[in-house]
Design an enzyme around this catalytic site. Structure first.
Site, PDB file in Angstrom:
ATOM      1  CG  HIS A  83      -1.707  -0.916   1.183  1.00 49.24           C
ATOM      2  ND1 HIS A  83      -2.769  -0.866   1.995  1.00 49.24           N
ATOM      3  CD2 HIS A  83      -2.658  -2.367   0.613  1.00 49.24           C
ATOM      4  CE1 HIS A  83      -4.049  -2.211   2.308  1.00 49.24           C
ATOM      5  NE2 HIS A  83      -3.115  -2.731   1.250  1.00 49.24           N
ATOM      6  CB  CYS A 106      -1.688   1.790   5.961  1.00 45.69           C
ATOM      7  SG  CYS A 106      -1.772   1.098   4.504  1.00 45.69           S
ATOM      8  CD  GLU A 125      -1.853   4.810   2.846  1.00 47.01           C
ATOM      9  OE1 GLU A 125      -2.796   5.125   2.510  1.00 47.01           O
ATOM     10  OE2 GLU A 125      -1.631   3.402   1.994  1.00 47.01           O
ATOM     11  CB  CYS A 142      -6.670   0.295   5.418  1.00 41.85           C
ATOM     12  SG  CYS A 142      -4.823  -0.601   5.393  1.00 41.85           S
TER      13      CYS A 142
END
Length: 138
Positions: A71, A105, A73, A102
């Site tokens: 992801h 993260c 992040e 999410c």
């Protein structure tokens, strides 16, 4: 359509929200997300900022890396975490992201941004700007 304004995830009472000048980092994150979309990735990007300087940036890379845990992040935080020595105080770090993180993260961001030590870390979100090309592509 709503304008893009970074929002404060956590701040002390009496402390001002993220300044309008920080919106340039959100614009950079949205541009990076647009680049990701052009590469066939999900249009999600993150930028790690310290004292007005970009330390790291990344976009989600699930399709190009054929992995799930890449992801934006996480990738940006990991890149910033590799800086030795770290160029400042982690509680002054800001994370700008084009989509609300999410749980994975957000959990990774908490200790990195110093949320365990203080509530001064900030997370700017760009998902409110529905007029941006990245958001219109959804």
């Amino acid at each position: 359509m709503l304008p893009c304004h970074p929002v404060e995830a956590a701040y002390s009472p009496g402390e001002a929200p993220i300044s309008d000048r920080s919106s340039k980092f959100m614009d950079q994150a949205l541009d990076l997300a647009e680049s990701a979309l052009n590469l066939g990735e999900l249009p999600i990007a993150a930028i790690v900022v310290l004292n007005g300087e970009v330390l790291a940036q990344a976009h989600t890379a699930e399709r190009s890396q054929k992995r799930l845990l890449v992801h934006a992040e996480l990738l940006a935080l990991e890149e910033a975490d590799k800086l030795r020595p770290f160029p400042g105080n982690r509680s002054d770090v800001q994370l700008f992201t084009t989509l609300e993180p999410c749980l994975m993260c957000f959990g990774a961001a908490m200790p990195f941004l110093g949320l365990g030590d203080s509530l001064r870390a900030r997370i700017g979100l760009g998902w409110r700007d529905q007029s941006h090309p990245v958001m219109a592509a959804r």
